[in-house]
Scaffold this motif. Structure first.
Motif, mmCIF file in Angstrom:
data_model
loop_
_atom_site.group_PDB
_atom_site.id
_atom_site.type_symbol
_atom_site.label_atom_id
_atom_site.label_comp_id
_atom_site.label_asym_id
_atom_site.label_seq_id
_atom_site.Cartn_x
_atom_site.Cartn_y
_atom_site.Cartn_z
ATOM 1 N N GLY A 123 0.822 -1.203 0.000
ATOM 2 C CA GLY A 123 0.000 0.000 0.000
ATOM 3 C C GLY A 123 0.851 1.245 0.000
ATOM 4 N N SER A 124 0.245 2.348 -0.330
ATOM 5 C CA SER A 124 0.924 3.635 -0.257
ATOM 6 C C SER A 124 0.484 4.354 1.016
ATOM 7 C CB SER A 124 0.579 4.489 -1.486
ATOM 8 O OG SER A 124 -0.822 4.589 -1.643
ATOM 9 N N LEU A 125 1.296 5.314 1.447
ATOM 10 C CA LEU A 125 1.002 6.111 2.645
ATOM 11 C C LEU A 125 0.927 5.272 3.915
ATOM 12 C CD1 LEU A 125 -1.702 8.448 1.091
ATOM 13 C CD2 LEU A 125 0.638 9.047 1.648
ATOM 14 N N LEU A 126 1.616 4.130 3.941
ATOM 15 C CA LEU A 126 1.557 3.290 5.137
ATOM 16 C C LEU A 126 2.200 3.982 6.326
ATOM 17 C CD1 LEU A 126 2.295 -0.247 3.671
ATOM 18 C CD2 LEU A 126 0.113 0.824 4.156
ATOM 19 N N GLY A 127 3.262 4.758 6.060
ATOM 20 C CA GLY A 127 3.903 5.483 7.153
ATOM 21 C C GLY A 127 2.999 6.527 7.765
ATOM 22 N N VAL A 128 2.013 6.973 6.990
ATOM 23 C CA VAL A 128 1.050 7.961 7.475
ATOM 24 C C VAL A 128 -0.115 7.282 8.182
ATOM 25 C CG1 VAL A 128 -0.595 9.736 6.769
ATOM 26 C CG2 VAL A 128 1.651 9.611 5.661
ATOM 27 N N GLU A 129 -0.643 6.240 7.565
ATOM 28 C CA GLU A 129 -1.914 5.665 7.997
ATOM 29 C C GLU A 129 -1.783 4.616 9.091
ATOM 30 O OE1 GLU A 129 -5.127 6.511 6.796
ATOM 31 O OE2 GLU A 129 -3.895 8.203 6.192
ATOM 32 N N ASP A 188 -3.015 12.499 -3.314
ATOM 33 C CA ASP A 188 -2.874 11.886 -1.992
ATOM 34 C C ASP A 188 -2.866 12.948 -0.903
ATOM 35 O OD1 ASP A 188 -2.840 9.262 -2.822
ATOM 36 O OD2 ASP A 188 -0.657 9.143 -2.964
ATOM 37 N N ILE A 189 -2.134 14.022 -1.140
ATOM 38 C CA ILE A 189 -2.066 15.106 -0.158
ATOM 39 C C ILE A 189 -3.463 15.656 0.116
ATOM 40 C CG2 ILE A 189 -1.277 17.486 0.195
ATOM 41 C CD1 ILE A 189 1.285 16.686 -1.381
ATOM 42 N N ALA A 190 -4.220 15.867 -0.937
ATOM 43 C CA ALA A 190 -5.559 16.429 -0.788
ATOM 44 C C ALA A 190 -6.521 15.456 -0.109
ATOM 45 C CB ALA A 190 -6.107 16.830 -2.162
ATOM 46 N N GLN A 191 -6.352 14.143 -0.374
ATOM 47 C CA GLN A 191 -7.278 13.151 0.148
ATOM 48 C C GLN A 191 -7.006 12.769 1.603
ATOM 49 O OE1 GLN A 191 -9.994 11.570 -1.438
ATOM 50 N NE2 GLN A 191 -9.694 13.274 -2.858
ATOM 51 N N TYR A 192 -5.725 12.652 1.949
ATOM 52 C CA TYR A 192 -5.388 12.043 3.231
ATOM 53 C C TYR A 192 -5.129 13.032 4.357
ATOM 54 C CZ TYR A 192 -5.230 7.448 1.142
ATOM 55 O OH TYR A 192 -5.568 6.272 0.527
ATOM 56 N N ASP A 193 -4.908 14.269 4.053
ATOM 57 C CA ASP A 193 -4.704 15.238 5.127
ATOM 58 C C ASP A 193 -5.392 16.545 4.753
ATOM 59 O OD1 ASP A 193 -3.913 16.678 7.326
ATOM 60 O OD2 ASP A 193 -1.855 15.944 7.299
ATOM 61 N N LEU A 213 -3.004 22.294 2.157
ATOM 62 C CA LEU A 213 -2.439 23.467 1.498
ATOM 63 C C LEU A 213 -0.984 23.663 1.892
ATOM 64 C CD1 LEU A 213 -5.406 26.009 1.702
ATOM 65 C CD2 LEU A 213 -4.712 24.588 -0.229
ATOM 66 N N TYR A 214 -0.675 23.486 3.188
ATOM 67 C CA TYR A 214 0.709 23.606 3.655
ATOM 68 C C TYR A 214 1.582 22.519 3.045
ATOM 69 C CZ TYR A 214 -1.140 26.760 7.245
ATOM 70 O OH TYR A 214 -1.754 27.792 7.901
ATOM 71 N N ILE A 215 1.073 21.272 3.044
ATOM 72 C CA ILE A 215 1.859 20.153 2.547
ATOM 73 C C ILE A 215 2.145 20.324 1.062
ATOM 74 C CG2 ILE A 215 1.922 17.656 2.218
ATOM 75 C CD1 ILE A 215 0.110 17.390 4.668
ATOM 76 N N ASP A 216 1.126 20.717 0.302
ATOM 77 C CA ASP A 216 1.304 20.900 -1.137
ATOM 78 C C ASP A 216 2.283 22.032 -1.415
ATOM 79 O OD1 ASP A 216 0.291 20.115 -3.873
ATOM 80 O OD2 ASP A 216 -0.062 22.269 -3.911
ATOM 81 N N GLU A 217 2.241 23.078 -0.599
ATOM 82 C CA GLU A 217 3.161 24.196 -0.789
ATOM 83 C C GLU A 217 4.596 23.763 -0.510
ATOM 84 O OE1 GLU A 217 3.587 28.909 0.510
ATOM 85 O OE2 GLU A 217 2.213 27.599 1.577
ATOM 86 N N ILE A 218 4.783 22.992 0.555
ATOM 87 C CA ILE A 218 6.120 22.479 0.881
ATOM 88 C C ILE A 218 6.631 21.600 -0.254
ATOM 89 C CG2 ILE A 218 7.432 20.990 2.437
ATOM 90 C CD1 ILE A 218 5.447 21.875 4.666
ATOM 91 N N PHE A 219 5.773 20.678 -0.719
ATOM 92 C CA PHE A 219 6.145 19.758 -1.791
ATOM 93 C C PHE A 219 6.535 20.531 -3.053
ATOM 94 C CE2 PHE A 219 4.866 16.886 -5.328
ATOM 95 C CZ PHE A 219 5.770 15.867 -5.079
ATOM 96 N N SER A 220 5.788 21.549 -3.376
ATOM 97 C CA SER A 220 6.054 22.338 -4.580
ATOM 98 C C SER A 220 7.333 23.155 -4.471
ATOM 99 C CB SER A 220 4.872 23.277 -4.869
ATOM 100 O OG SER A 220 3.684 22.540 -5.105
ATOM 101 N N LEU A 221 7.730 23.485 -3.237
ATOM 102 C CA LEU A 221 8.923 24.311 -3.039
ATOM 103 C C LEU A 221 10.234 23.522 -3.045
ATOM 104 C CD1 LEU A 221 7.935 26.980 -0.353
ATOM 105 C CD2 LEU A 221 8.895 27.427 -2.612
#
Length: 451
Positions: free
Chosen positions: A119-125, A225-230, A235-243
């Protein structure tokens, strides 16, 4: 078909273990494909349950009282008979079914079938799992293809790789023709990366546009995934990822919070960084106050560089023409960030926890790794000035650090000078963390307590 080290790890697991196999790692690193490939190669009856594609599959475990009841439901769900000793039951996207982790112990104990989870995001979930069944679940973290796997996929022969390994072991120059060819492999890897679907697209088409389209698909999945799981922090996570690309291209390559919001404190964004790390889509490299073992004791969590989990995805986030510029060896292009991302990716895949060192007095060293209590600093140089490394010299000359050897990864061939080994960037293939095989025997003398 791409041959991966992962294939051999799966083979070894099921040859020697009856426990379930859990493949963790970021999305699109090849986990599902590898398990299907194993089942096909061994002519196993594959029963596959995907909790993301079919949420109704969650009912398999609802209210179940024992393993036989779960297996009966699995048979009904798959509309197929489970063949004892010849069936691999594969649960995919298990982050959607946390109950499975506690049920796997009873299924393994029942003993009729083999089990694999992915699975994906196992470290998160999976942080809130009630109990991990120790001894019943063996985990393997899956990364994108590393540079050696990529070279093999391109058709670089074992004989050539053996000659490079020999040069690595003896610290002697690589044959000049081989060296030039491997540097071309590196340039291609910088643009394509190691995501299996992207590599396969290149092998099938040699079309860099098709490669970029596939890379952008994966980046879109990550943002989904960012939008669905957190949703609270998306918005913060996507901004960090984009930077990440911009921060790596900055002079000091460290993640600067003011680029997000100069009025916010690190604590406000920490969950975003942790989410990206746990999801496997970003690789943090933390600063250490002292380059001495054990480095974990001097790790500074608020000072770090954030690398992309795949160098090809990093390249895809830059300008559209970067692939051709990399492959043509454009001298105006700053390769520093991309080279460092490659090294971070290789070291992580090879078992290292990566650090860097920086101080006003000593300077900054790109990476510091630790193996069996021995600390080795690494500088990554993409230009012709690779022999200039003041910070590295300062670390070697500091007696209290007890550093005997340093590595400079560059474009030049193998040579050594004093305590510094200059290695071509492709020799990151052989910088691997090896578990110590030396016995740790210790006996306490209690003779003074004897009557």
């Amino acid at each position: 078909m791409i041959d991966r080290d992962l294939d051999h790890l799966i083979e070894e697991h099921f040859r020697h273990n009856s426990s379930a196999l859990l493949l963790t790692g970021a999305r699109q690193t090849g986990k599902t494909f590898a398990l299907r490939k194993y089942a096909k190669n061994h002519e196993l009856h594959l029963v596959e349950v995907n909790f993301l594609e079919d949420p109704k599959a969650l009912s398999i475990f609802e209210g179940a009282r024992h393993a036989d009841e779960v297996l009966l439901r699995l048979s009904a769900y798959s509309n197929d008979e489970l063949i004892k000793g010849k069936t691999l039951i594969f649960f995919d996207e298990v982050q959607r079914c946390t109950d499975l982790i506690t049920w796997i112990k009873f299924l393994v104990d029942e003993g009729s079938y083999s089990y694999a989870l992915s699975g994906s995001l196992l470290g998160v979930e999976l942080k809130d799992i009630r109990s991990i069944p120790v001894g019943y679940l063996h985990a393997i973290e899956v990364f994108p293809l590393d540079l050696m796997e990529f070279a093999k996929a391109l058709g670089v022969s074992g004989k050539v790789l053996d000659s490079i390994h020999k040069a690595w072991m003896e610290m002697t120059p690589v044959d000049s023709v081989i060296h030039e060819s491997l540097m071309k492999v590196v340039a291609l890897y910088l643009t394509i990366g190691g995501m299996p679907a992207v590599v396969q697209t290149y092998l099938d088409t040699n079309n860099l546009r098709a490669v970029q389209d596939k890379q952008k698909e994966i980046l879109t999945m990550y943002r989904w995934d960012i939008a669905q799981y957190d949703p609270d922090n998306k918005l913060y996570i996507d901004e960090i990822f984009s930077l990440i690309p911009a921060e790596l291209n900055a002079k000091n390559k460290r993640f600067i919070l003011k680029d997000l919001n100069e009025h916010r404190q690190f604590a406000r964004h920490e969950n975003g960084f942790v989410w990206l790390k746990d999801a496997g889509v970003a690789l943090p490299t933390y600063n250490v106050e002292q380059p001495t073992a054990p480095m974990l004791l001097s790790e500074q969590h608020n000072l770090f560089k954030l690398f992309q989990n795949d160098v090809g995805l990093l390249a895809a986030q830059y300008a559209d023409d970067i692939a051709l510029r990399i492959l043509s060896g454009d001298v105006c292009l700053n390769f520093g960030a991309i080279y460092e991302n490659l090294v971070a990716q290789e070291l992580t895949a090879h078992g290292y926890k990566t650090y860097y060192f920086n101080s006003k007095q000593k300077g900054e060293v790109d990476f510091v790794i630790e193996n069996d209590g021995v600390v080795t600093p690494i500088e990554v140089k993409s230009g012709k000035d690779y022999a200039r490394h003041r910070a590295l010299d300062n670390l070697l000359s500091t007696i209290d650090y007890h550093i005997d050897k340093a590595i400079v990864l560059c474009n030049d061939n193998v040579h050594t000078k004093d305590a510094i080994c200059y290695l071509p960037i492709y020799m990151t293939m052989y910088i691997r963390k090896e578990a110590s095989r030396n016995p740790l025997i210790y006996k306490i003398d209690l003779s003074s307590l004897e009557p």
